[in-house]
Design an enzyme around this catalytic site. Structure first.
Site, PDB file in Angstrom:
ATOM      1  N   THR A  99     -13.406   0.879  -5.705  1.00 25.43           N
ATOM      2  CA  THR A  99     -14.281  -0.246  -5.368  1.00 25.43           C
ATOM      3  C   THR A  99     -15.614   0.287  -4.852  1.00 25.43           C
ATOM      4  OG1 THR A  99     -13.593  -0.375  -3.043  1.00 25.43           O
ATOM      5  CG2 THR A  99     -12.252  -1.591  -4.664  1.00 25.43           C
ATOM      6  N   TYR A 132      -3.317  -0.576   9.708  1.00 26.77           N
ATOM      7  CA  TYR A 132      -3.288  -1.010   8.313  1.00 26.77           C
ATOM      8  C   TYR A 132      -1.917  -0.755   7.693  1.00 26.77           C
ATOM      9  CZ  TYR A 132      -4.316  -1.042   3.300  1.00 26.77           C
ATOM     10  OH  TYR A 132      -4.299  -1.293   1.949  1.00 26.77           O
ATOM     11  N   ALA A 133      -1.376   0.437   7.911  1.00 25.53           N
ATOM     12  CA  ALA A 133      -0.076   0.779   7.341  1.00 25.53           C
ATOM     13  C   ALA A 133       1.024  -0.113   7.902  1.00 25.53           C
ATOM     14  CB  ALA A 133       0.241   2.252   7.600  1.00 25.53           C
ATOM     15  N   ALA A 134       0.950  -0.416   9.189  1.00 23.91           N
ATOM     16  CA  ALA A 134       1.952  -1.293   9.789  1.00 23.91           C
ATOM     17  C   ALA A 134       1.901  -2.681   9.157  1.00 23.91           C
ATOM     18  CB  ALA A 134       1.737  -1.385  11.291  1.00 23.91           C
ATOM     19  N   ILE A 194      -8.154   2.304  -4.303  1.00 24.68           N
ATOM     20  CA  ILE A 194      -8.674   1.517  -5.407  1.00 24.68           C
ATOM     21  C   ILE A 194     -10.161   1.820  -5.577  1.00 24.68           C
ATOM     22  CG2 ILE A 194      -8.973  -0.811  -6.333  1.00 24.68           C
ATOM     23  CD1 ILE A 194      -6.662  -1.715  -4.538  1.00 24.68           C
ATOM     24  N   SER A 229       0.838  -1.199   0.000  1.00 25.16           N
ATOM     25  CA  SER A 229       0.000   0.000   0.000  1.00 25.16           C
ATOM     26  C   SER A 229       0.865   1.239   0.000  1.00 25.16           C
ATOM     27  CB  SER A 229      -0.920   0.028   1.214  1.00 25.16           C
ATOM     28  OG  SER A 229      -1.632   1.250   1.280  1.00 25.16           O
ATOM     29  N   LYS A 255       0.757  -3.449   6.116  1.00 29.62           N
ATOM     30  CA  LYS A 255       1.231  -3.389   4.737  1.00 29.62           C
ATOM     31  C   LYS A 255       2.744  -3.142   4.678  1.00 29.62           C
ATOM     32  CE  LYS A 255      -2.405  -4.242   2.237  1.00 29.62           C
ATOM     33  NZ  LYS A 255      -2.475  -5.477   1.431  1.00 29.62           N
TER      34      LYS A 255
END
Length: 244
Positions: free
Chosen positions: A197, A162-164, A195, A149, A166
């Site tokens: 979606t 989330y960043a950790a 993205i 990401s 990814k």
């Protein structure tokens, strides 16, 4: 002659089509990738945790659908990947699309989110990759492509867990690339921004979606990295950010 070959016009065996295993194949990106890969003539294993495959996925004798597979469990991942190699006579590329997202601040959220996002993103890719490595080493052009990401390069508000996770995928990609560089297996990752979606549109109804990354465009980059022509690219974290 194994399941990967068929007779050519001159009687010499030729490769019928590369074999791709796609995890998270029932999601928006996974489905787009499956359709694009099928259009290129590849044989596919479509692997997902969901119990039911959505309409519109490729089908037929060149497609193996595996539903209800928990890739956070090493045994389940191993069984799924081995089934691909047994069905098609080998495996050429593993495309790790499976993953998960959650927006949550650290102070207002739950530590369980950190564990969950690690399992959904890092552990699924690790288990699938570990299971695929013996098969990929036997391919003439083994490939692993992960989905990282762009948000993991500089995490914003609510993106910590989330960043950790990814970022873990990024490190896994680079470590595996170094591990497999002498085996003819390349390992790369795409780093998308937002993205396009249905879920993201629902969460951000006022956003300019024309700046987002279309699933088909991201799939095209993934398929290049999975191709035989991408032999000189390994350990790369490729930004695919549209106009965000």
């Amino acid at each position: 002659m194994d399941g990967r070959d068929k007779p050519g016009h001159d009687g010499v065996s030729i490769v019928a089509g590369r074999v791709f295993a796609i995890t998270g194949a029932f999601g928006v990106l996974g489905s787009a990738l499956a359709r694009a890969a099928a259009a290129q003539g590849h044989r596919l294993a479509l692997i997902d945790y969901a119990a039911d495959a959505p309409a519109g996925l490729p089908s037929g004798g060149d497609v193996l659908v595996q539903a209800g597979v928990d890739l956070t469990a090493a045994n389940a991942a191993g069984a799924a990947i081995d089934a691909v190699a047994e069905r098609f006579g080998g495996l050429d590329a593993l495309l790790n699309i499976a993953g998960g997202f959650k927006w949550e601040t650290l102070a207002g959220g739950s530590m369980e989110s950190w564990y969950a996002l690690y399992r959904l993103n890092v552990l699924t890719a690790s288990n699938a990759s570990r299971s695929a490595i013996p098969h990929l080493k036997r391919s003439a052009a083994g490939r692993i492509v992960n989905v990282g990401s762009n948000a993991a390069l500089k995490a914003g508000l609510g993106m910590g867990a989330y960043a950790a996770a990814k970022a873990g995928v990024h490190s896994l990609t680079q470590a595996l690339a170094d591990e497999l560089k002498d085996d003819g297996v390349t390992v790369n990752a795409v780093l998308p921004s937002i993205i396009d979606t249905p879920a993201n549109r629902a969460d951000m109804p006022k956003a300019d979606v024309s700046t987002w990354v279309a699933p088909d465009d991201l799939a095209a980059v993934i398929l290049f990295l999975a191709s035989e022509e991408a032999r000189a690219v390994t350990g790369a974290l490729v930004p695919v950010t549209g106009r965000v």
